[in-house]
Design a protein around this motif. Structure first.
Motif, mmCIF file in Angstrom:
data_model
loop_
_atom_site.group_PDB
_atom_site.id
_atom_site.type_symbol
_atom_site.label_atom_id
_atom_site.label_comp_id
_atom_site.label_asym_id
_atom_site.label_seq_id
_atom_site.Cartn_x
_atom_site.Cartn_y
_atom_site.Cartn_z
ATOM 1 N N SER A 73 -0.806 -0.418 28.877
ATOM 2 C CA SER A 73 0.276 0.420 29.380
ATOM 3 C C SER A 73 0.190 1.660 28.923
ATOM 4 C CB SER A 73 1.768 -0.216 29.174
ATOM 5 O OG SER A 73 2.054 -0.161 27.850
ATOM 6 N N ARG A 74 0.701 2.737 29.520
ATOM 7 C CA ARG A 74 0.724 4.044 29.094
ATOM 8 C C ARG A 74 2.335 4.564 29.562
ATOM 9 N NH1 ARG A 74 -4.021 6.650 32.142
ATOM 10 N NH2 ARG A 74 -3.302 8.557 30.919
ATOM 11 N N ASP A 75 2.513 5.652 28.880
ATOM 12 C CA ASP A 75 3.769 6.327 29.014
ATOM 13 C C ASP A 75 3.254 7.870 28.634
ATOM 14 O OD1 ASP A 75 6.223 7.741 29.019
ATOM 15 O OD2 ASP A 75 6.989 6.482 27.483
ATOM 16 N N ASN A 76 3.126 8.279 30.059
ATOM 17 C CA ASN A 76 2.640 9.781 30.359
ATOM 18 C C ASN A 76 3.516 10.785 29.643
ATOM 19 O OD1 ASN A 76 0.296 8.793 31.354
ATOM 20 N ND2 ASN A 76 0.947 9.129 33.483
ATOM 21 N N THR A 77 5.045 10.559 29.432
ATOM 22 C CA THR A 77 5.882 11.216 29.057
ATOM 23 C C THR A 77 5.782 11.477 27.572
ATOM 24 O OG1 THR A 77 7.628 9.825 28.607
ATOM 25 C CG2 THR A 77 7.517 10.452 30.805
ATOM 26 N N LYS A 78 5.003 10.650 27.059
ATOM 27 C CA LYS A 78 4.779 10.572 25.475
ATOM 28 C C LYS A 78 3.307 10.892 25.172
ATOM 29 C CE LYS A 78 8.764 7.421 24.524
ATOM 30 N NZ LYS A 78 9.133 6.310 23.772
ATOM 31 N N ASP A 79 2.535 10.774 26.074
ATOM 32 C CA ASP A 79 1.166 11.270 26.027
ATOM 33 C C ASP A 79 0.503 9.973 25.330
ATOM 34 O OD1 ASP A 79 1.292 13.478 27.400
ATOM 35 O OD2 ASP A 79 1.181 14.658 25.844
ATOM 36 N N THR A 80 0.861 8.726 25.524
ATOM 37 C CA THR A 80 0.629 7.473 24.604
ATOM 38 C C THR A 80 0.118 6.309 25.613
ATOM 39 O OG1 THR A 80 2.180 8.358 22.868
ATOM 40 C CG2 THR A 80 1.309 6.040 22.974
ATOM 41 N N VAL A 81 -0.699 5.867 25.056
ATOM 42 C CA VAL A 81 -1.192 4.503 25.480
ATOM 43 C C VAL A 81 -1.128 3.253 24.538
ATOM 44 C CG1 VAL A 81 -3.905 4.704 24.769
ATOM 45 C CG2 VAL A 81 -3.034 3.265 26.926
ATOM 46 N N TYR A 82 -0.669 2.126 25.021
ATOM 47 C CA TYR A 82 -0.353 1.160 24.137
ATOM 48 C C TYR A 82 -1.125 -0.099 24.589
ATOM 49 C CZ TYR A 82 3.939 3.740 23.799
ATOM 50 O OH TYR A 82 4.760 4.860 23.617
ATOM 51 N N LEU A 83 -1.391 -1.014 23.703
ATOM 52 C CA LEU A 83 -2.029 -2.242 23.608
ATOM 53 C C LEU A 83 -0.838 -3.371 22.934
ATOM 54 C CD1 LEU A 83 -4.344 -3.690 24.829
ATOM 55 C CD2 LEU A 83 -5.378 -3.837 22.464
ATOM 56 N N GLN A 84 -0.150 -3.941 23.891
ATOM 57 C CA GLN A 84 0.613 -5.175 23.464
ATOM 58 C C GLN A 84 -0.349 -6.253 22.978
ATOM 59 O OE1 GLN A 84 3.699 -5.177 22.455
ATOM 60 N NE2 GLN A 84 3.453 -7.159 21.875
ATOM 61 N N MET A 85 -0.391 -6.923 21.827
ATOM 62 C CA MET A 85 -1.136 -8.139 21.583
ATOM 63 C C MET A 85 -0.264 -9.376 21.213
ATOM 64 S SD MET A 85 -3.682 -5.630 19.482
ATOM 65 C CE MET A 85 -4.902 -6.963 18.846
ATOM 66 N N ASP A 86 -0.446 -10.212 21.846
ATOM 67 C CA ASP A 86 0.508 -11.487 21.464
ATOM 68 C C ASP A 86 -0.362 -12.623 21.357
ATOM 69 O OD1 ASP A 86 2.814 -10.478 24.261
ATOM 70 O OD2 ASP A 86 2.967 -10.022 22.080
ATOM 71 N N SER A 87 0.306 -13.633 20.843
ATOM 72 C CA SER A 87 -0.452 -14.918 20.402
ATOM 73 C C SER A 87 -1.759 -14.670 19.805
ATOM 74 C CB SER A 87 -0.532 -15.656 21.690
ATOM 75 O OG SER A 87 0.595 -16.175 22.483
ATOM 76 N N LEU A 88 -1.629 -13.762 18.717
ATOM 77 C CA LEU A 88 -3.078 -13.336 18.242
ATOM 78 C C LEU A 88 -3.629 -14.527 17.578
ATOM 79 C CD1 LEU A 88 -1.739 -10.091 16.846
ATOM 80 C CD2 LEU A 88 -3.781 -10.327 18.291
ATOM 81 N N LYS A 89 -5.220 -14.324 17.801
ATOM 82 C CA LYS A 89 -5.968 -15.240 17.013
ATOM 83 C C LYS A 89 -6.693 -14.494 15.605
ATOM 84 C CE LYS A 89 -6.257 -17.698 21.360
ATOM 85 N NZ LYS A 89 -7.070 -18.313 22.595
#
Length: 118
Positions: A73-89
């Motif tokens: 996902s990204r938040d252009n108001t914060k100049d930031t991109v995210y990677l949400q990582m769930d159920s990590l292996k």
């Protein structure tokens, strides 16, 4: 001058979650003009594309092994991109890099280590 700084990595137990962030700064154009991608590289392996999100917020996943578990996902108001990582292996252990690109330029972050281990 152009910087992509990843954060949020660390050590997590299998089944846990992490949220990676990549903050952009110093771009010659607006952050919203760039497509953003997350790559990862495990020890002894080639770098691979994980997820990509366009300047208009359209996302694509490239690894069957993470589909349904990772979300870009990204938040252009914060100049930031995210990677949400769930159920990590354990197989998700790697250095994760973000990349910004538009019609003329490409920029890479320095990477952040993600280690999934009990």
């Amino acid at each position: 001058q152009v910087q992509l700084v990843e954060s949020g990595g660390g050590l997590v137990q299998p089944g846990g979650s992490l949220r990676l962030s990549c903050k952009a700064s110093g771009f010659p154009f607006s952050f919203s003009d760039y497509a953003m991608s997350w790559y990862r590289q495990a020890p002894g392996k080639e770098r691979e594309l994980v997820d990509r999100i366009t300047s208009t917020g359209e996302s694509s996943s490239y690894l069957d092994s993470v589909k349904g578990r990772f979300t870009i996902s990204r938040d252009n108001t914060k100049d930031t991109v995210y990677l949400q990582m769930d159920s990590l292996k354990a197989e998700d252990t790697a250095v994760y890099y973000c990349r910004a690109d538009n019609w003329a330029h490409e920029y890479w972050g320095q990477g952040t280590q993600v280690t999934v281990s009990s």
